[in-house]
Structures are given as C-alpha cells and as structure tokens.
Design a protein around this motif. Structure first.
Motif, PDB file in Angstrom:
ATOM      1  N   LEU A 109       0.750  -1.133   0.163  1.00 35.64           N
ATOM      2  CA  LEU A 109       0.033   0.070   0.080  1.00 35.64           C
ATOM      3  C   LEU A 109       0.754   1.261   0.052  1.00 35.64           C
ATOM      4  O   LEU A 109       0.327   2.276  -0.332  1.00 35.64           O
ATOM      5  CB  LEU A 109      -0.955   0.072   1.157  1.00 35.64           C
ATOM      6  N   ALA A 110       2.159   1.165   0.350  1.00 34.20           N
ATOM      7  CA  ALA A 110       2.916   2.377   0.117  1.00 34.20           C
ATOM      8  C   ALA A 110       4.426   2.017  -0.384  1.00 34.20           C
ATOM      9  O   ALA A 110       4.695   0.925  -0.041  1.00 34.20           O
ATOM     10  CB  ALA A 110       3.221   2.655   1.711  1.00 34.20           C
ATOM     11  N   GLY A 111       4.968   2.957  -0.801  1.00 32.73           N
ATOM     12  CA  GLY A 111       6.454   2.883  -1.514  1.00 32.73           C
ATOM     13  C   GLY A 111       7.375   2.453  -0.143  1.00 32.73           C
ATOM     14  O   GLY A 111       6.839   2.689   0.883  1.00 32.73           O
ATOM     15  N   GLY A 112       8.585   2.235  -0.727  1.00 35.62           N
ATOM     16  CA  GLY A 112       9.609   1.700   0.584  1.00 35.62           C
ATOM     17  C   GLY A 112      10.572   2.793   0.681  1.00 35.62           C
ATOM     18  O   GLY A 112      10.315   4.235   0.064  1.00 35.62           O
ATOM     19  N   SER A 113      11.442   2.603   1.830  1.00 31.91           N
ATOM     20  CA  SER A 113      12.488   3.680   1.999  1.00 31.91           C
ATOM     21  C   SER A 113      13.825   2.600   2.422  1.00 31.91           C
ATOM     22  O   SER A 113      13.735   1.821   3.250  1.00 31.91           O
ATOM     23  CB  SER A 113      12.128   4.637   2.930  1.00 31.91           C
ATOM     24  N   GLY A 114      15.013   3.240   1.965  1.00 28.34           N
ATOM     25  CA  GLY A 114      16.203   2.612   2.252  1.00 28.34           C
ATOM     26  C   GLY A 114      16.745   2.768   3.439  1.00 28.34           C
ATOM     27  O   GLY A 114      17.702   2.350   4.196  1.00 28.34           O
ATOM     28  N   ARG A 115      16.057   3.608   4.179  1.00 30.36           N
ATOM     29  CA  ARG A 115      16.522   4.079   5.493  1.00 30.36           C
ATOM     30  C   ARG A 115      15.805   3.471   6.643  1.00 30.36           C
ATOM     31  O   ARG A 115      16.138   3.414   7.784  1.00 30.36           O
ATOM     32  CB  ARG A 115      15.994   5.883   5.780  1.00 30.36           C
ATOM     33  N   LEU A 116      14.824   2.588   6.172  1.00 29.04           N
ATOM     34  CA  LEU A 116      14.084   1.747   7.446  1.00 29.04           C
ATOM     35  C   LEU A 116      14.790   0.457   7.153  1.00 29.04           C
ATOM     36  O   LEU A 116      14.995  -0.135   6.316  1.00 29.04           O
ATOM     37  CB  LEU A 116      12.612   1.987   6.774  1.00 29.04           C
ATOM     38  N   ARG A 117      14.752  -0.150   8.533  1.00 31.58           N
ATOM     39  CA  ARG A 117      15.203  -1.416   8.684  1.00 31.58           C
ATOM     40  C   ARG A 117      14.365  -2.388   7.899  1.00 31.58           C
ATOM     41  O   ARG A 117      13.051  -2.117   7.758  1.00 31.58           O
ATOM     42  CB  ARG A 117      14.931  -1.655  10.360  1.00 31.58           C
ATOM     43  N   GLY A 118      14.818  -3.355   7.248  1.00 32.45           N
ATOM     44  CA  GLY A 118      14.313  -4.297   6.413  1.00 32.45           C
ATOM     45  C   GLY A 118      13.088  -5.003   6.838  1.00 32.45           C
ATOM     46  O   GLY A 118      11.972  -4.666   6.342  1.00 32.45           O
ATOM     47  N   PRO A 119      12.771  -5.481   7.894  1.00 28.82           N
ATOM     48  CA  PRO A 119      11.486  -6.017   8.266  1.00 28.82           C
ATOM     49  C   PRO A 119      10.457  -5.284   8.426  1.00 28.82           C
ATOM     50  O   PRO A 119       9.131  -5.821   8.320  1.00 28.82           O
ATOM     51  CB  PRO A 119      12.089  -6.788   9.969  1.00 28.82           C
ATOM     52  N   GLU A 120      10.639  -4.014   8.648  1.00 29.84           N
ATOM     53  CA  GLU A 120       9.697  -2.935   8.842  1.00 29.84           C
ATOM     54  C   GLU A 120       9.110  -2.302   7.562  1.00 29.84           C
ATOM     55  O   GLU A 120       8.300  -1.587   7.562  1.00 29.84           O
ATOM     56  CB  GLU A 120       9.862  -2.174   9.818  1.00 29.84           C
ATOM     57  N   ASN A 121      10.042  -2.557   6.595  1.00 30.10           N
ATOM     58  CA  ASN A 121      10.098  -1.682   5.288  1.00 30.10           C
ATOM     59  C   ASN A 121       8.618  -2.344   4.705  1.00 30.10           C
ATOM     60  O   ASN A 121       8.154  -3.465   4.765  1.00 30.10           O
ATOM     61  CB  ASN A 121      11.075  -1.897   4.446  1.00 30.10           C
ATOM     62  N   ALA A 122       8.074  -1.601   3.761  1.00 34.95           N
ATOM     63  CA  ALA A 122       6.661  -1.899   3.086  1.00 34.95           C
ATOM     64  C   ALA A 122       6.739  -3.004   2.399  1.00 34.95           C
ATOM     65  O   ALA A 122       5.879  -3.997   2.420  1.00 34.95           O
ATOM     66  CB  ALA A 122       6.318  -0.462   2.323  1.00 34.95           C
ATOM     67  N   SER A 123       7.766  -3.186   1.615  1.00 30.04           N
ATOM     68  CA  SER A 123       7.931  -4.197   0.419  1.00 30.04           C
ATOM     69  C   SER A 123       8.178  -5.583   1.350  1.00 30.04           C
ATOM     70  O   SER A 123       7.606  -6.967   1.110  1.00 30.04           O
ATOM     71  CB  SER A 123       8.952  -4.110  -0.276  1.00 30.04           C
ATOM     72  N   GLU A 124       9.033  -5.338   2.623  1.00 29.73           N
ATOM     73  CA  GLU A 124       9.085  -6.615   3.189  1.00 29.73           C
ATOM     74  C   GLU A 124       8.142  -7.155   4.001  1.00 29.73           C
ATOM     75  O   GLU A 124       7.721  -8.420   3.950  1.00 29.73           O
ATOM     76  CB  GLU A 124      10.602  -6.302   4.184  1.00 29.73           C
ATOM     77  N   VAL A 125       7.349  -6.315   4.651  1.00 28.92           N
ATOM     78  CA  VAL A 125       6.202  -6.647   5.465  1.00 28.92           C
ATOM     79  C   VAL A 125       4.960  -7.208   4.561  1.00 28.92           C
ATOM     80  O   VAL A 125       4.537  -8.550   4.885  1.00 28.92           O
ATOM     81  CB  VAL A 125       5.446  -5.514   6.160  1.00 28.92           C
ATOM     82  N   ALA A 126       4.804  -6.848   3.341  1.00 29.42           N
ATOM     83  CA  ALA A 126       3.896  -7.364   2.668  1.00 29.42           C
ATOM     84  C   ALA A 126       4.260  -8.751   1.820  1.00 29.42           C
ATOM     85  O   ALA A 126       3.301  -9.311   1.714  1.00 29.42           O
ATOM     86  CB  ALA A 126       3.470  -6.333   1.317  1.00 29.42           C
ATOM     87  N   ARG A 127       5.507  -8.583   1.531  1.00 28.77           N
ATOM     88  CA  ARG A 127       5.938 -10.076   0.884  1.00 28.77           C
ATOM     89  C   ARG A 127       5.987 -11.033   2.057  1.00 28.77           C
ATOM     90  O   ARG A 127       5.509 -12.231   1.572  1.00 28.77           O
ATOM     91  CB  ARG A 127       7.337  -9.674   0.663  1.00 28.77           C
ATOM     92  N   LEU A 128       6.215 -10.807   3.291  1.00 26.45           N
ATOM     93  CA  LEU A 128       6.170 -11.880   4.317  1.00 26.45           C
ATOM     94  C   LEU A 128       4.906 -12.049   4.597  1.00 26.45           C
ATOM     95  O   LEU A 128       4.505 -13.579   4.532  1.00 26.45           O
ATOM     96  CB  LEU A 128       6.684 -11.030   5.552  1.00 26.45           C
ATOM     97  N   VAL A 129       3.743 -11.177   4.580  1.00 30.78           N
ATOM     98  CA  VAL A 129       2.148 -11.783   4.531  1.00 30.78           C
ATOM     99  C   VAL A 129       2.137 -12.731   3.462  1.00 30.78           C
ATOM    100  O   VAL A 129       1.329 -13.591   3.525  1.00 30.78           O
ATOM    101  CB  VAL A 129       1.194 -10.499   4.564  1.00 30.78           C
ATOM    102  N   ALA A 130       2.154 -12.365   2.128  1.00 28.33           N
ATOM    103  CA  ALA A 130       1.991 -13.194   1.036  1.00 28.33           C
ATOM    104  C   ALA A 130       2.746 -14.577   1.157  1.00 28.33           C
ATOM    105  O   ALA A 130       2.091 -15.506   1.121  1.00 28.33           O
ATOM    106  CB  ALA A 130       2.512 -12.438  -0.367  1.00 28.33           C
ATOM    107  N   ASP A 131       3.779 -14.682   1.705  1.00 28.05           N
ATOM    108  CA  ASP A 131       4.588 -15.938   2.162  1.00 28.05           C
ATOM    109  C   ASP A 131       3.687 -16.559   3.062  1.00 28.05           C
ATOM    110  O   ASP A 131       3.637 -17.722   2.645  1.00 28.05           O
ATOM    111  CB  ASP A 131       5.953 -15.611   2.260  1.00 28.05           C
ATOM    112  N   ARG A 132       3.211 -16.112   4.076  1.00 29.05           N
ATOM    113  CA  ARG A 132       2.603 -16.836   4.998  1.00 29.05           C
ATOM    114  C   ARG A 132       1.319 -17.524   4.598  1.00 29.05           C
ATOM    115  O   ARG A 132       0.651 -18.330   4.926  1.00 29.05           O
ATOM    116  CB  ARG A 132       2.287 -16.038   6.258  1.00 29.05           C
ATOM    117  N   LEU A 133       0.569 -16.572   3.714  1.00 30.05           N
ATOM    118  CA  LEU A 133      -0.715 -16.882   3.219  1.00 30.05           C
ATOM    119  C   LEU A 133      -0.534 -17.714   1.958  1.00 30.05           C
ATOM    120  O   LEU A 133      -1.722 -18.276   1.567  1.00 30.05           O
ATOM    121  CB  LEU A 133      -1.483 -15.596   3.096  1.00 30.05           C
ATOM    122  N   GLY A 134       0.476 -17.904   1.341  1.00 32.30           N
ATOM    123  CA  GLY A 134       0.403 -18.600  -0.001  1.00 32.30           C
ATOM    124  C   GLY A 134      -0.257 -18.001  -0.981  1.00 32.30           C
ATOM    125  O   GLY A 134      -0.845 -18.606  -1.794  1.00 32.30           O
ATOM    126  N   ALA A 135      -0.107 -16.433  -0.984  1.00 29.31           N
ATOM    127  CA  ALA A 135      -0.833 -15.694  -1.660  1.00 29.31           C
ATOM    128  C   ALA A 135       0.124 -15.199  -2.973  1.00 29.31           C
ATOM    129  O   ALA A 135       1.054 -15.381  -2.759  1.00 29.31           O
ATOM    130  CB  ALA A 135      -1.502 -14.622  -0.999  1.00 29.31           C
TER     131      ALA A 135
END
Length: 253
Positions: A109-135
């Motif tokens: 839902l939002a773009g990312g930032s290289g200044r933010l820690r990986g696990p909390e970054n937008a792309s990482e969080v959304a990717r993790l949800v997709a992986d957990r759901l098999g989506a």
C-alpha cells in the motif's frame, strides 16, 4: 528423540498453525473498554488487549499475536489484502499462521525507503504476509515519498508501479498501522524513522493539528487529513475508506 529435535518440531508446528498458543481471554482482553471504543467511534469490532505496549519487544510480540489471530479469521478464500508498513504490522505478519491461499492477492500500500530497517519496510512486510498466506504478491516499485506531485503522478503512470497502484481501488481488507506524531511514542513510526517526515515538516504538521499518520497521510484527532509538504506514494485516505474492511493495529499511546 533429542530435545533439540523436539524443539524444532514444536517450532514447525507453531509456524504451520498445527499448534496454536491461546492466552486466557479473561486475562488478556478488556471487553468493556472495547465496547466503549466501538460505540464512541462507530467501529464494527474493537479488541483491547492488555500488556501490549509496542514500545517493548515483549508487548509488541503480544500485540502481533493478537492482531494475527484476528486478521487470520477475517481472511476469506478469495481476498485482495492491502498491507502497510511498520513494527506493529511486521509483528502481526510474522505471527500469521501458514495457509495455502492461491486466490488471495496481497498488495503493497505504500512505497519503501532505504532508511528503514528491512523487516519493517513496506515491501518486506507485504511480501512476508504473502508468503505466510501462500498468496500472490503485488509489490510497489516506488519510494515512499517524492519531491513534487508531478513526479508522483509520473511514477504512478509507469507500468510496473501502475500495475500495483490500480489495485488500491479494489482492496477488500486493508491491514494498517498508526504512527504517533505526538506524545511519548512520537517519532517511532516508519514515516518518521525513514525521514519521510523530517524534523521541519513534522513540526509544521504538528502546528497544523496532526497527531498521527496513516499510510503517510498526517491526520488530526477527528480523522481528517492534514496537508503538509510530503508527497507520498501510497493509498489515499479516500481509497482506504472505500476498502471493504480496514483492520488497524496499534499499541501504546
């Protein structure tokens, strides 16, 4: 078998959802306060969990576990889920039980930032949800904010970005965090940590009445947006209001 193998089997059982740890309802939840909040703000459902201060690792873990159990129950076999960023949503994501939901789509839902820690970054969080759901995962190849509205509009027209952004109008379940802009937890949200809201713009927003940020939009106490200098690349409040359901997770003040 060895105790180490037992530990691995227990971890696997928890990760796959075969085994779930459930806390006593009477100890964990404050039903009366939840009902008051539902009535005050017209919410369909509010869950108030004790000892879930997001400022501590233990409290954040409890908050994520409660949020994951609720959000997991909200997800139907066919869903378009929008995911925001930040520590609370990341804590929820890591505790979602695994499933095979091939007809579910997870949208950043939002773009990312290289200044933010990986696990909390937008792309990482959304990717993790997709992986957990098999989506199916729909990443957003764009920064969290840009300098001008014209640059934002140009980026949103780029094919790779547009392919994801167009799905913001079709979100059936949005899972978002709320970043505090004042009080004891001000400055702990992803918009501030990533420097999207720098000190000068943050002070300007506070003077204009902003108390929090939601998907990179500053909001006042009544939920209205506060216009600032930041030009976010993210779902708008108007699009979020049109979503089928929005689950907001927050801990602390």
């Amino acid at each position: 078998i060895s105790r180490f193998r037992v530990a691995r089997l227990i971890d696997r059982a928890l990760d796959t959802g075969l085994v779930q740890i459930v806390f006593s309802d009477r100890m964990l939840f404050d039903h009366e306060l939840a009902r008051q909040i539902e009535t005050r703000f017209g919410l369909r459902l509010c869950i108030v969990a004790r000892d879930t201060d997001a400022a501590t690792a233990e409290g954040l873990g409890r908050l994520g576990a409660v949020g994951a159990s609720i959000v997991s129950d909200l997800i139907s076999p066919s869903e378009t889920i929008g995911i925001s960023w930040g520590a609370t949503v990341a804590a929820l994501a890591t505790r979602l039980p695994y499933r095979d939901s091939s007809r579910v789509h997870v949208v950043q839902l939002a773009g990312g930032s290289g200044r933010l820690r990986g696990p909390e970054n937008a792309s990482e969080v959304a990717r993790l949800v997709a992986d957990r759901l098999g989506a199916t995962f729909h990443p957003l190849y764009a920064p969290a904010a840009v300098r001008t509205p014209s640059l934002r509009d140009h980026l949103l027209r780029e094919p790779d970005v547009h392919a994801t952004a167009r799905l913001w109008d079709h979100i059936s379940l949005a899972v978002v965090g709320i970043g505090a802009l004042e009080g004891p937890q001000a400055g702990t949200g992803p918009a501030v940590l990533s420097k999207v809201f720098d000190p000068s713009s943050l002070e300007s927003l506070r003077r204009a009445g902003a108390v929090a940020e939601l998907m990179l939009t500053a909001i006042a106490e009544d939920g209205s947006s506060v216009v600032g200098k930041v030009v976010p690349i993210a779902i708008t409040l108007e699009q979020l209001r049109k979503a089928g359901r929005t689950a907001a997770i927050a801990g602390g003040a």
